[in-house]
Design a protein around this motif. Structure first.
Motif, PDB file in Angstrom:
ATOM      1  N   GLN A  10       5.666  -0.873  -2.590  1.00  0.00           N
ATOM      2  CA  GLN A  10       5.533  -1.186  -1.169  1.00  0.00           C
ATOM      3  C   GLN A  10       5.592  -2.677  -0.886  1.00  0.00           C
ATOM      4  O   GLN A  10       6.083  -3.114   0.152  1.00  0.00           O
ATOM      5  N   GLU A 191       6.197  -1.729  11.692  1.00  0.00           N
ATOM      6  CA  GLU A 191       5.653  -2.084  10.384  1.00  0.00           C
ATOM      7  C   GLU A 191       4.153  -2.419  10.368  1.00  0.00           C
ATOM      8  O   GLU A 191       3.429  -2.139  11.309  1.00  0.00           O
ATOM      9  N   TYR A 224       2.136   4.924   4.484  1.00  0.00           N
ATOM     10  CA  TYR A 224       2.844   3.657   4.716  1.00  0.00           C
ATOM     11  C   TYR A 224       2.028   2.478   4.177  1.00  0.00           C
ATOM     12  O   TYR A 224       0.801   2.546   4.100  1.00  0.00           O
ATOM     13  N   TRP A 229      -0.578   1.025  11.030  1.00  0.00           N
ATOM     14  CA  TRP A 229       0.835   0.813  11.375  1.00  0.00           C
ATOM     15  C   TRP A 229       0.974   0.378  12.834  1.00  0.00           C
ATOM     16  O   TRP A 229       0.091   0.675  13.647  1.00  0.00           O
TER      17      TRP A 229
END
Ligand code: AG3
Length: 276
Positions: A10, A191, A224, A229
């Motif tokens: 990541q 993001e 994520y 997020w």
């Protein structure tokens, strides 16, 4: 338990690993490597170039939050456009909304749509709705060629690397502004507030120069990077915090709610400083 570990790298020095029970699909399309794997903890998972896009277990958070805040901020979201989103999760949420008459999805990679229809029916079911239309095309080009057409545009993209980078540019937000009607709204996935701080700052600065209203939306997506997020919303007229939440339709959402419509706009100081 038989299985192999898949790891998404990541960030430099950071990976998330999932035990994979089965690889259901693997192809190299014209644009990317596409995999659907069945994982122990998150169920079926869509990987593009080995980056986790969505999983059956946590997809509802992302797909509800990218769509519902914008849709319910607009008093009449009749004509909606999605850029990307080839798995179908976003369009599934859009077509649920009673005010939506038409939902068009423009995805560059037909392979993602086909794999999702076959292996992720829980997401791709949105494609079957009579309000939905799928166009296989370059989203940047499509938006550039549209004028004053849409009430809401949702940008459901991959990370800003390679082809998707253009979907995070000021020029693209200008075309989005132009493709929206005079009271239109857009929302884009933008993001992690831990790992993509410069990006979020830059996007907010760009969007503020193009749209009178710009807001950051927060939600938690466990697969994520960093979990927390962001989505960035630009609006020509309507303010999400001014919505009368009592008028928000109940669409059986599992993360989004009347209360979340307001609370997702409340930013902890370390995030607030990105938009000030
Ligand atoms: N779009 C991808 C969000 C970015 C995920 N990033 C990551 N795992 N490094 C999601 C598409 C879902 N429709």
């Amino acid at each position: 338990m038989i299985g192999v570990w898949f790891s998404e790298l990541q960030q430099p020095g950071l990976a998330i690993s999932c035990l994979v029970k089965e690889v259901l699909h693997h192809e190299k399309s014209e644009y990317q490597d596409i995999k659907v794997v069945d994982t122990e903890r998150f169920g079926r998972m869509l990987l593009l170039d080995d980056v986790i896009q969505t999983t059956v277990k946590d997809e509802f958070v992302y797909h509800e939050m990218i769509s519902m805040v914008a849709l319910n901020t607009h008093p009449n979201p009749e004509n909606v456009l999605v850029i990307g989103g080839g798995d179908g999760g976003t369009i599934r949420e859009i077509v649920k909304h009673p005010k939506v008459k038409k939902a068009t999805l423009v995805e560059i990679d037909e392979g993602v749509v086909k794999a999702s229809k076959k292996y992720l029916p829980e997401l791709a079911c949105g494609f079957d709705d009579p309000k939905a239309e799928v166009i296989i095309d370059d989203g940047i080009k499509f938006v550039k060629e549209s004028t004053a057409q849409f009430d809401v545009i949702l940008i459901d993209s991959t990370d800003p690397v390679g082809a998707a980078e253009g979907l995070f540019s000021a020029n693209f937000y200008k075309s989005v502004h132009n493709a929206l009607k005079e009271d239109g709204i857009f929302a884009a996935q933008t993001e992690s507030p831990f790992f993509n701080r410069d990006l979020i700052k830059r996007i907010n600065k760009d969007v503020r120069e193009i749209f009178p209203v710009c807001r950051l939306i927060l939600a938690n997506v466990p697969t994520y990077p960093g979990g927390l997020w962001t989505f960035t919303m630009g609006s020509k007229k309507y303010l999400p915090e001014e919505v009368d939440i009592e008028n928000i339709p109940d669409l059986n959402t599992r993360y989004y709610s009347k209360e979340i419509h307001k609370s997702c706009l409340v930013l902890p100081p370390f995030v607030k400083e990105l938009v000030e």
